[in-house]
Design a protein around this motif. Structure first.
Motif, PDB file in Angstrom:
ATOM      1  N   LEU A  81       0.829  -1.204   0.000  1.00  0.00           N
ATOM      2  CA  LEU A  81       0.000   0.000   0.000  1.00  0.00           C
ATOM      3  C   LEU A  81       0.865   1.255   0.000  1.00  0.00           C
ATOM      4  CD1 LEU A  81      -2.811  -1.014   2.497  1.00  0.00           C
ATOM      5  CD2 LEU A  81      -3.076  -0.497   0.053  1.00  0.00           C
ATOM      6  N   VAL A  82       0.489   2.221  -0.809  1.00  0.00           N
ATOM      7  CA  VAL A  82       1.198   3.497  -0.835  1.00  0.00           C
ATOM      8  C   VAL A  82       0.309   4.651  -0.396  1.00  0.00           C
ATOM      9  CG1 VAL A  82       2.893   2.788  -2.560  1.00  0.00           C
ATOM     10  CG2 VAL A  82       0.750   3.826  -3.308  1.00  0.00           C
ATOM     11  N   GLN A  83      -1.011   4.452  -0.434  1.00  0.00           N
ATOM     12  CA  GLN A  83      -1.924   5.533  -0.059  1.00  0.00           C
ATOM     13  C   GLN A  83      -3.252   4.955   0.402  1.00  0.00           C
ATOM     14  OE1 GLN A  83      -4.873   6.949  -1.776  1.00  0.00           O
ATOM     15  NE2 GLN A  83      -4.964   8.519  -0.218  1.00  0.00           N
ATOM     16  N   ILE A  84      -3.804   5.546   1.455  1.00  0.00           N
ATOM     17  CA  ILE A  84      -5.104   5.145   1.999  1.00  0.00           C
ATOM     18  C   ILE A  84      -5.924   6.405   2.237  1.00  0.00           C
ATOM     19  CG2 ILE A  84      -6.215   4.375   4.147  1.00  0.00           C
ATOM     20  CD1 ILE A  84      -4.276   2.116   4.301  1.00  0.00           C
ATOM     21  N   THR A  85      -7.196   6.338   1.864  1.00  0.00           N
ATOM     22  CA  THR A  85      -8.144   7.390   2.229  1.00  0.00           C
ATOM     23  C   THR A  85      -9.242   6.736   3.043  1.00  0.00           C
ATOM     24  OG1 THR A  85      -7.684   8.595   0.197  1.00  0.00           O
ATOM     25  CG2 THR A  85      -9.689   9.214   1.403  1.00  0.00           C
ATOM     26  N   THR A  86      -9.454   7.225   4.247  1.00  0.00           N
ATOM     27  CA  THR A  86     -10.445   6.654   5.157  1.00  0.00           C
ATOM     28  C   THR A  86     -11.589   7.630   5.335  1.00  0.00           C
ATOM     29  OG1 THR A  86      -8.727   5.429   6.322  1.00  0.00           O
ATOM     30  CG2 THR A  86     -10.819   5.736   7.479  1.00  0.00           C
ATOM     31  N   TYR A  87     -12.796   7.093   5.264  1.00  0.00           N
ATOM     32  CA  TYR A  87     -14.019   7.867   5.457  1.00  0.00           C
ATOM     33  C   TYR A  87     -14.682   7.377   6.737  1.00  0.00           C
ATOM     34  CZ  TYR A  87     -13.008   8.643   0.553  1.00  0.00           C
ATOM     35  OH  TYR A  87     -12.365   8.951  -0.623  1.00  0.00           O
ATOM     36  N   LEU A  88     -14.803   8.259   7.723  1.00  0.00           N
ATOM     37  CA  LEU A  88     -15.469   7.949   8.982  1.00  0.00           C
ATOM     38  C   LEU A  88     -16.775   8.733   9.061  1.00  0.00           C
ATOM     39  CD1 LEU A  88     -12.489   8.254  11.526  1.00  0.00           C
ATOM     40  CD2 LEU A  88     -13.479   6.147  10.590  1.00  0.00           C
ATOM     41  N   VAL A  89     -17.826   8.092   9.539  1.00  0.00           N
ATOM     42  CA  VAL A  89     -19.096   8.798   9.718  1.00  0.00           C
ATOM     43  C   VAL A  89     -18.977   9.788  10.874  1.00  0.00           C
ATOM     44  CG1 VAL A  89     -21.545   8.524  10.285  1.00  0.00           C
ATOM     45  CG2 VAL A  89     -20.448   6.951   8.683  1.00  0.00           C
ATOM     46  N   SER A  90     -18.127   9.478  11.856  1.00  0.00           N
ATOM     47  CA  SER A  90     -17.938  10.375  12.993  1.00  0.00           C
ATOM     48  C   SER A  90     -16.468  10.416  13.392  1.00  0.00           C
ATOM     49  CB  SER A  90     -18.765   9.897  14.191  1.00  0.00           C
ATOM     50  OG  SER A  90     -18.443  10.643  15.341  1.00  0.00           O
ATOM     51  N   MET A  91     -15.943  11.606  13.548  1.00  0.00           N
ATOM     52  CA  MET A  91     -14.569  11.735  14.028  1.00  0.00           C
ATOM     53  C   MET A  91     -14.442  11.303  15.491  1.00  0.00           C
ATOM     54  SD  MET A  91     -12.168  12.382  12.031  1.00  0.00           S
ATOM     55  CE  MET A  91     -11.996  12.770  10.309  1.00  0.00           C
ATOM     56  N   ASN A  92     -15.551  11.067  16.173  1.00  0.00           N
ATOM     57  CA  ASN A  92     -15.482  10.489  17.519  1.00  0.00           C
ATOM     58  C   ASN A  92     -14.924   9.073  17.474  1.00  0.00           C
ATOM     59  OD1 ASN A  92     -16.528  12.769  18.784  1.00  0.00           O
ATOM     60  ND2 ASN A  92     -18.636  12.066  18.528  1.00  0.00           N
ATOM     61  N   ASP A  93     -14.946   8.432  16.286  1.00  0.00           N
ATOM     62  CA  ASP A  93     -14.410   7.083  16.119  1.00  0.00           C
ATOM     63  C   ASP A  93     -12.934   7.079  15.724  1.00  0.00           C
ATOM     64  OD1 ASP A  93     -16.751   5.696  16.768  1.00  0.00           O
ATOM     65  OD2 ASP A  93     -17.515   5.874  14.711  1.00  0.00           O
ATOM     66  N   PHE A  94     -12.337   8.261  15.573  1.00  0.00           N
ATOM     67  CA  PHE A  94     -10.957   8.351  15.100  1.00  0.00           C
ATOM     68  C   PHE A  94      -9.991   7.576  15.999  1.00  0.00           C
ATOM     69  CE2 PHE A  94      -6.782  10.340  14.687  1.00  0.00           C
ATOM     70  CZ  PHE A  94      -6.603  10.292  13.315  1.00  0.00           C
ATOM     71  N   GLY A  95     -10.152   7.689  17.307  1.00  0.00           N
ATOM     72  CA  GLY A  95      -9.244   7.012  18.238  1.00  0.00           C
ATOM     73  C   GLY A  95      -9.267   5.500  18.080  1.00  0.00           C
ATOM     74  N   GLY A  96     -10.456   4.913  18.028  1.00  0.00           N
ATOM     75  CA  GLY A  96     -10.576   3.463  17.858  1.00  0.00           C
ATOM     76  C   GLY A  96     -10.054   3.003  16.510  1.00  0.00           C
TER      77      GLY A  96
END
Length: 141
Positions: A81-96
């Motif tokens: 992998l050279v690049q990842i784009t992550t889509y989260l419904v809530s940034m409250n889940d960023f830590g997990g």
């Protein structure tokens, strides 16, 4: 060389697109969720009363596993992998999400962008990841 990959042992995309597409030495992985071929969603559980519990850690683990399987089907692996784009419904889940992500990648891994989105294609999905891998090895299909 271009080639599309639609894996029969993965959840079928919810639209007319492949799981991944190879273009030369790059493999582009479509947005991937924790959905199983049965359409169940890893990390989404309902109790007897119908109360749904969503688990960002379980979903992140399943998404990375699905991406790994898709990459292997295209002749690559997570290390490519050279690049990842992550889509989260809530940034409250960023830590997990970040906790699980850190089990697989460190600062020598892929570049990464994480953004919050209003929603994903199913209300029980908390995360979707899109990725790009380099597969310039001669033994790659």
């Amino acid at each position: 060389m271009t080639k599309a990959y639609l894996l029969t042992d993965k959840a079928r995309p919810r639209g007319r697109f492949p799981h991944a597409r190879r273009a030369g030495d790059l493999i582009y992985v479509s947005g991937t969720s924790s959905r199983l071929p049965s359409n169940e969603i890893v990390g989404a559980d309902a109790d007897e009363a119908g109360t749904v519990t969503l688990d960002i850690r379980a979903q992140t683990e399943a998404v990375i596993g699905n991406i790994r399987d898709i990459l292997r089907g295209a002749g690559a692996d997570l290390k490519d992998l050279v690049q990842i784009t992550t889509y989260l419904v809530s940034m409250n889940d960023f830590g997990g999400y970040n906790e699980v992500y850190g089990r697989y990648f460190d600062e020598s891994g892929p570049t990464r962008t994480t953004v919050a989105v209003h929603q994903l294609p199913h209300p029980h999905l908390l995360i979707e990841i899109q990725a790009v891998a380099w597969a310039g090895r001669k033994d790659a299909p």
